[in-house]
Structure formats: structure tokens, C-alpha cells
Design an enzyme around this catalytic site. Structure first.
Site, PDB file in Angstrom:
ATOM      1  N   ASP A   1       0.828  -1.201   0.000  1.00 28.39           N
ATOM      2  CA  ASP A   1       0.000   0.000   0.000  1.00 28.39           C
ATOM      3  C   ASP A   1       0.864   1.254   0.000  1.00 28.39           C
ATOM      4  OD1 ASP A   1      -2.735   1.207   0.451  1.00 28.39           O
ATOM      5  OD2 ASP A   1      -1.738   1.940   2.256  1.00 28.39           O
TER       6      ASP A   1
ATOM      7  N   GLU B   1       1.652  -0.016  -4.859  1.00 32.79           N
ATOM      8  CA  GLU B   1       0.688   1.011  -5.250  1.00 32.79           C
ATOM      9  C   GLU B   1       1.433   2.322  -5.461  1.00 32.79           C
ATOM     10  OE1 GLU B   1      -3.484   3.000  -3.675  1.00 32.79           O
ATOM     11  OE2 GLU B   1      -1.873   2.602  -2.241  1.00 32.79           O
TER      12      GLU B   1
END
Length: 615
Positions: free
Chosen positions: A330, A359
Site C-alpha cells: 500500500d 501502489e
């Protein structure tokens, strides 16, 4: 006997001891035969620094590191020098032993270091576990977690869990999914809005509302029985405010603490370009990298070696314990870029075949490609992230507009063509994650409520280079409006709860419309499984005309012609233009309709239709 059993069980789990000198040991156990034999063990207890740490069996402590907080001691050992499967960690006050912990070095699974990972041969399915299926209603609420289940609250806990995923693995297998990415399953004990899991409070514990650590490992085993893979969503940039470590920091520099902010908080400016912008002001770079993602998510300081080491060991622990097949990271580009590069390299050094996708939510191919391993762009400043895979957000951006636009110089299908025209920027285009939506974006079926557009988008995502990722429920036409809040784009999967009237996990339980979406997706996913030409073939594409995009995927053995007619009218293609792609092939079969075509002169393509033609 009952009392004795409870005491032994707690000691084995390293949760607590009858004596308070030793409250936590992390990681709770480890493995012999790791590539890096050095292990750093966090030992925690009230004023533990005032005592002495001693290991049994003559085992030598290589290093003892004390920090600002007297409740922490970090001990380093060399596991390659330890010849016993278990040893004791003693906490001593002079000659008196005041507490002990039995530490185990387990045997690794055979060939664990060379485990396979997800590749462009896979199709990834993204699940929001709280919203997918409630397989065990008895764990919806627990005494140790603050937020309680309430399906009426869009931003609250709804009760989905690991058991619900396990019970529906055959549904995913039938659909053609090969890999599951769950949003975080580790404990998130925020008092509200905790269902998303990105404010984690215990990095070694599955949230009890999802199940147990053993349930998570069982899910991995059940996936592997079906030749499917499991990816953990890992969060390095921030932890949750309710983390036991955050509540009693080892040192103030464990997190980025802002003097001018309340409780150390200062929100990130989210300007990720400052990580490589040679013209950026230092304060802007600092505000991006060190600012907090949100008030409940303290920003971790990866320039602190203890923080990085904790995260490295924790990720390896989960890979080894659960048998994971990869990681999704993330907010990768918000981390300290040197610290996150070390984290990534150390994990991939331990598991050379392990894929990690980060990400990197940016809107320029050069900026995204900066973060992929061996990038020519980041090499300019002698930086390497070591991150194998990044997410193709620019393709996502194009898909968000293209199917509602007419043909133009830079609109309609030209947006998609222009995205792939920049593939030269990436060191490994086959290792890009391609997607039309995810848990943070507008639902595709909300933007495009007609199934014709869904078919166009899936035909694209599932035949271009890279690793396709689907978002749960889209394969049955689920929609959701981000304008109404994140809870609306994370609706409950119909049939995941006993009280649901519509069970979309079964053919008989789906509506006619849901079956149309499902059947199309199933056909395309299962066809793709065996198509090496799609997984690793080269791409030849043509500038779109009249909103029709044509490209070929090819290798030495096979060619596939993809035609996406985004026009509201039927189009007739002059096939002479595509002679380079067609080579000497004169016939082909559309894998969607089963129809055979002559490819000698012209090809008629109905309005808003895609063709995937095996030549």
C-alpha cells in the site's frame, strides 16, 4: 487442570505471562535455514531494560540494543549457530530468574526459498473481506475489538471474514481467478471505520473479526489445493493509532513526529513527485514523505533501521508462516524511498522469485516507471527501488473516460493507444498490474452501466500486457458511487450473508443480468489461462480510427487479433491495413462468440463490440 492449561496456552502464544516482566516477544518464533541467519527479537515488558537478558543452552547474544523507552530491548542472534530447536529467553535480576520464554526455531517447508509467485499468467481478484461473505457470524463482534458489526452503516463493520472467502473459493475457481488479493486482514482496532484494515494495530495477528492466524494459513492451503495463489496486502508507510507499539513507542523517532501538530500529526501533502523532482523544495519533499496519511495512521520512519528491520522480519514471517505467494504494498511511493528499497530488496533476496506489486498512484508513465525495479529513469540519480511490479494507473485513468468519448486526436480509444505508446519507459511491461477499478476508485459499472462497455473493458484488460486485476462483484455487474463515500464502492457481495435474498455465488441464485456478466467473464478468464501468447507475447498495435482500436498479441507459435469497436455504429475494417499483424493468416475464430471469420478483405464489427480472434 483447566487453570494449568490456560497458563501454558498463553505462554506458548507469547501474549502475556503471569509475571509482568515479559509481556511481548516478536516475532514469536522463527525458522532455521533462512538465507539471512541474523534474527532480531523484540522483547517487551515494564522497565525490562533494568534486567538482564540471557539465553539458554550457551547460545550467544550477538547484540543487545536498548532504546529511549525502558520497556524495550532488541536482541540479535545468529540462527545458523543454534543447534537446538528450542531455547529459553531468560529475564534475570542478578542471579534471580524472574521470567522466561521458550523460543522455537522451526523447520522451513521444502524449497520455501524458491516459492512461485504471481505472474502475467495469473488473473488477480481483489476482495474487501468485510464485504465479501460472512462465513462465521460468531466472530462478528469480539471482546477484544472496539467496533461492532452493523450492516446498516456503510462505513462500519459488516461481518465478512476468512471463512466466508474459503467457502466461496470454488466460485472463484469456476470464474477463472488464479490469485486472490485481500485488503488487509491484520487487526485494525480503531473505534470506527476499521473495516478497511489499513490502520493496523497488531502486525502479527489476524483481526479476530476475520478469524485467526491459523484460519489465514488454512485459506492459503485451500487456495493451493486449487492451484490458486494468495497475496497479502502489506502496509509499510503507516500503522494504526491503536497499535500497541504506537501507544508505547520504543523511541520518538519510530514515527514522524511533527512538533507543530496535535499529537505529532501533520497531514501529508500527497505530492509524490517531490520524491524525484530535482526542483522540489525540501519542505515539500518532507511534507509528502513524513506527513501522516490520516489522523489515525501515524507515519512510520523508515530511516530508523529498527523500524525497517521490524517490517522486513514481519513480512518474511507471514510469507513463511502462511505460505504466501506475493505481496501488494500500500502507498509504496509515500515511504522513505531508501528505507522502502531496503525493505523490498531484503525480502526479494530471501525469496528471489517472489513478486511484489506496489501502489504508485500517479498519472504519468515516467513517474510510475521510476518506481519499478531497474528503472532507467531512477538510475539517473543512482536509485533502485527493487520493486518488481507497479500498478498501471495511467491505463486506469484512460479506461475511466474512453468508453464515453467520441474519437478524437487525444480522446476515445486514442487514450488507450497513447498509454501503451509509453511502454518503452518500463523495464518490465509484463509485470505491470492492469485494472479498470479497485477498492479506492469509482466502480466501473457505476461509470458505465451498460454491459457492452463492461465487455469492452474486460476484453482490453484481459488481453493486453501485464497482470490483470478484477474487483470483487464486477463480474456480476455490481456498481457503487464513490461520491456517496467509500462504503458505497465496497458494498456487500449478494449472497455472502444468510439473510440475503439474492445469492450471486450460484448460477441459480443469480439474476439474468448477473449471469450475463458472469458468463462473459468466466469464458474470457478461463480462455486466458492457457494462452502464453497473452501472458508474455509481444504487442503490435494500430492507431485507432473511428474509435476502433486494433492490436495483435503474438509470439513464435501463435497470434491473436483484438478489435475493440468503441463506436456507437458498426464499423467495417479494411484488412489490408493490418497485413503486418495478420501475416499470412486468412481465417480466425472469435473466442467470445465462437464465430469464424474470413480475414482476406474486410471485417465488419458491430457497434460497441469487441472481437478476440485466434488466427
Amino acid at each position: 487442570m483447566r487453570k494449568l492449561y490456560i497458563i501454558v496456552a498463553l505462554s506458548a502464544a507469547s501474549l502475556a505471562f503471569s509475571q509482568k516482566a515479559l509481556e511481548k516477544v516478536e516475532p514469536a518464533f522463527w525458522w532455521k535455514g533462512m538465507n539471512n541467519p541474523e534474527l532480531q527479537i523484540l522483547v517487551y515488558g515494564k522497565d525490562i531494560v533494568k534486567n538482564e537478558i540471557e539465553l539458554s543452552d550457551g547460545i550467544q547474544v550477538k547484540k543487545i540494543q536498548k532504546v529511549e523507552n525502558p520497556n524495550y530491548v532488541f536482541i540479535t542472534i545468529n540462527t545458523s549457530e543454534i543447534n537446538v530447536p528450542k531455547f529459553r529467553i531468560h529475564v534475570k535480576n542478578g542471579k534471580k530468574n524472574i521470567d522466561s520464554y521458550t523460543y522455537e526455531l522451526k523447520q522451513r517447508e521444502p524449497n520455501s526459498i524458491n516459492r512461485n509467485s504471481f505472474t502475467s499468467a495469473d488473473v488477480m481478484y481483489l476482495i474487501m473481506p468485510d464485504r465479501f461473505a460472512n462465513g462465521n457470524p460468531s466472530n462478528d463482534n469480539t471482546k477484544d475489538t472496539a467496533e461492532k458489526s452493523d450492516r446498516k452503516n456503510h462505513g462500519g463493520r459488516h461481518g465478512g471474514d476468512i471463512e466466508g472467502i474459503i467457502k466461496n473459493l470454488d466460485y472463484l475457481k469456476e470464474l477463472g481467478v488464479t490469485t486472490i488479493w485481500n485488503t488487509p486482514l491484520l487487526e485494525d482496532n480503531e473505534p470506527s471505520y476499521s473495516y478497511h484494515g489499513y490502520a493496523q494495530s497488531d502486525y502479527y495477528k489476524i483481526d479476530p473479526r476475520y478469524g485467526t492466524n491459523e484460519d489465514y494459513r488454512r485459506m492459503a492451503d485451500e487456495l493451493h489445493k486449487r492451484d490458486m495463489k494468495l497475496i497479502m496486502d502489506y502496509v509499510t508507510n503507516h500503522w494504526g493509532s491503536q497499535s500497541w507499539i504506537i501507544k508505547d513507542l520504543p523511541a520518538k523517532d519510530w514515527i514522524h513526529y511533527w512538533k507543530e501538530g496535535e499529537k505529532g500529526f501533520k497531514r501529508s501533502n500527497y505530492r509524490m513527485t517531490t520524491q524525484f523532482d530535482t526542483n522540489a523544495a525540501k519542505i515539500d519533499t518532507e511534507n509528502c514523505m513524513d506527513g501522516w496519511f490520516d489522523t489515525t495512521m501515524p507515519d512510520m520512519n523508515q530511516s530508523n533501521p529498527l523500524v525497517v528491520n521490524y517490517m522486513v522480519q514481519n513480512a518474511i514471517w507471514w510469507i513463511e508462516y502462511a505460505g504466501l505467494d506475493g505481496l501488494r504494498v500500500d502507498t509504496y511511493s509515500y515511504n522513505d524511498k531508501k528505507g522502502i528499497a531496503e525493505w523490498t530488496k531484503r525480502i526479494t533476496d530471501e525469496y528471489p522469485n517472489l513478486n511484489i506489486v506496489g501502489e504508485v498512484w500517479m498519472h504519468d508513465q515516467a513517474q510510475i516507471s521510476y518506481w519499478q525495479k531497474d528503472s532507467k529513469i531512477s538510475a539517473i540519480e543512482n536509485y533502485n527501488s527493487y520493486l518488481p511490479s507497479v500498478m498501471d494507473f495511467t491505463l486506469h485513468d484512460a479506461i475511466g473516460q474512453v468508453f464515453r468519448e467520441d474519437s478524437g486526436w487525444d480522446s476515445g480509444m486514442q487514450r488507450v493507444y497513447d498509454n501503451f505508446a509509453n511502454d518503452f519507459l518500463y523495464p518490465d511491461v509484463d509485470n505491470l498490474l492492469v485494472f479498470a477499478e479497485n477498492h479506492d476508485t469509482q466502480r466501473f459499472n457505476q461509470s458505465y452501466p451498460k454491459i457492452e462497455d463492461y465487455k469492452l473493458a474486460m476484453s482490453l484488460i484481459l488481453t493486453v500486457r501485464g497482470i490483470p486485476q478484477l474487483y470483487y462483484g464486477s463480474e456480476i455487474g455490481m456498481s457503487g458511487d464513490k461520491g456517496k463515500g467509500d462504503g458505497d464502492i465496497r458494498r456487500d457481495f449478494p449472497g455472502g450473508w444468510k439473510e440475503d435474498s439474492n445469492n450471486a455465488f450460484t448460477q441459480s441464485g443469480r439474476t439474468d443480468s448477473q449471469n450475463q456478466y458472469f458468463d462473459f467473464t468466466k469464458k474470457l478468464l478461463n480462455w486466458r489461462k492457457s494462452k502464453e501468447v497473452i501472458h508474455t507475447g509481444k504487442t503490435l498495435h494500430y492507431v485507432p480510427e473511428n474509435n476502433v482500436y486494433v492490436y495483435f498479441r503474438y509470439n513464435d507459435k501463435e497470434r491473436v487479433m483484438v478489435v475493440i469497436n468503441n463506436n456507437t455504429n458498426a464499423q467495417t475494417l479494411n484488412l489490408k491495413r493490418f497485413s503486418e499483424g495478420l501475416e499470412n493468416f486468412t481465417r480466425g475464430k472469435d473466442i467470445i462468440s465462437g464465430k469464424e471469420f474470413s480475414l482476406q478483405n474486410s471485417l465488419n464489427v458491430p457497434a460497441k463490440t469487441s472481437l478476440i480472434i485466434e488466427l
